[in-house]
Structure formats: C-alpha cells, structure tokens
Design an enzyme around this catalytic site. Structure first.
Site, mmCIF file in Angstrom:
data_model
loop_
_atom_site.group_PDB
_atom_site.id
_atom_site.type_symbol
_atom_site.label_atom_id
_atom_site.label_comp_id
_atom_site.label_asym_id
_atom_site.label_seq_id
_atom_site.Cartn_x
_atom_site.Cartn_y
_atom_site.Cartn_z
ATOM 1 N N LYS A 246 0.772 -1.140 -0.073
ATOM 2 C CA LYS A 246 -0.235 0.104 0.105
ATOM 3 C C LYS A 246 0.986 1.174 0.054
ATOM 4 C CE LYS A 246 -2.437 0.663 3.867
ATOM 5 N NZ LYS A 246 -3.393 0.544 4.660
ATOM 6 N N CYS B 174 -0.394 14.964 -6.156
ATOM 7 C CA CYS B 174 -0.902 13.939 -7.464
ATOM 8 C C CYS B 174 -1.877 12.912 -6.690
ATOM 9 C CB CYS B 174 0.188 13.127 -7.691
ATOM 10 S SG CYS B 174 -0.210 12.191 -9.027
ATOM 11 N N CYS C 211 -3.544 11.316 -9.595
ATOM 12 C CA CYS C 211 -3.750 10.630 -10.945
ATOM 13 C C CYS C 211 -2.828 9.233 -10.811
ATOM 14 C CB CYS C 211 -3.441 11.341 -12.124
ATOM 15 S SG CYS C 211 -1.807 11.832 -12.430
ATOM 16 N N CYS D 140 2.565 16.597 -7.544
ATOM 17 C CA CYS D 140 2.022 16.621 -8.849
ATOM 18 C C CYS D 140 3.267 17.297 -9.676
ATOM 19 C CB CYS D 140 0.609 17.459 -8.883
ATOM 20 S SG CYS D 140 0.235 17.954 -10.649
ATOM 21 N N HIS E 134 -1.169 14.867 -15.079
ATOM 22 C CA HIS E 134 -2.637 14.462 -15.155
ATOM 23 C C HIS E 134 -3.100 15.096 -16.505
ATOM 24 C CE1 HIS E 134 -2.192 18.253 -12.793
ATOM 25 N NE2 HIS E 134 -3.069 18.935 -13.586
HETATM 26 S S1 FES Z 1 -2.545 14.822 -10.112
HETATM 27 FE FE1 FES Z 1 -1.028 13.344 -11.059
HETATM 28 S S2 FES Z 1 0.598 14.696 -12.002
HETATM 29 FE FE2 FES Z 1 -1.075 16.168 -11.180
#
Ligand code: FES
Length: 98
Positions: free
Chosen positions: A46, A64, A66, A75, A79
């Site tokens: 995890k 982040c 994504c 991030c 994304h």
């Molecule tokens: S939310 Fe994953 S790179 Fe921006």
C-alpha cells in the site's frame, strides 16, 4: 474478464402483487476493477505518504491523485496528458499554507 453491460428497458414491470409498479429506465454498468496505479512503488502493498502541514515549504503544494506523476506524491502536471489521452478529469490535491 470482460466488462458486462446490462440495460433495463423502459417500461420494465414487476409481476404479481406489484404489477402496477413500473421501474424507471436505468442503465446498469458493471466494470471490472482495474489498478489505477501504473507503476509507483509497486513493490509495496500500500502506498502511503505523510507530510506534516507545518513542513509545507511553499504557500501552495499540489499532491498527485492521478498516479502518473514522476515526482509522486507531488503533482508534476502529468495529469494533463492523462486527461487528454483518456477523457478523464483527475487533478491534484492542493494544500495551502495559512
Ligand atoms: S495529479 Fe497526478 S500529476 Fe498532477
């Protein structure tokens, strides 16, 4: 495993004592669960990252959500490419220092 789509047709009726009941048309979609993390820390059971809010160095820090960032857990804008390629709408979690 393939995904399955079931469509309940408009006017579908229940029988017996509920014969006067007519269900609203509904679309039921069953989708196979897939991993959302393509390659970050795949050797861990995890992935958990913790940051004390007092450690935020900048007034605004983007984390982040994504799972495509090269600087995860921060991030890096990946994304945007992911959203263009997939039609997704994911974006970062923004932490603001007060
Ligand atoms: S939310 Fe994953 S790179 Fe921006």
């Amino acid at each position: 495993m393939a995904s399955t789509t079931s469509i309940i047709q408009p006017g579908f009726s229940c029988g017996g004592a509920l014969s006067s009941f007519t269900a609203k048309p509904r679309r039921v979609v069953m989708v196979r669960a897939q991993a959302i993390n393509p390659d970050i820390k795949k050797d861990e059971a995890k992935v958990v990252d913790s940051v004390l809010v007092t450690e935020l160095s900048k007034p605004l820090t983007a984390y982040c959500r994504c799972w495509r960032s090269g600087t995860f857990p921060l991030c890096d804008g990946s994304h945007v490419k992911h959203n263009k390629e997939t039609g997704d709408n994911v974006g970062p979690l923004l932490l603001k220092k007060q």
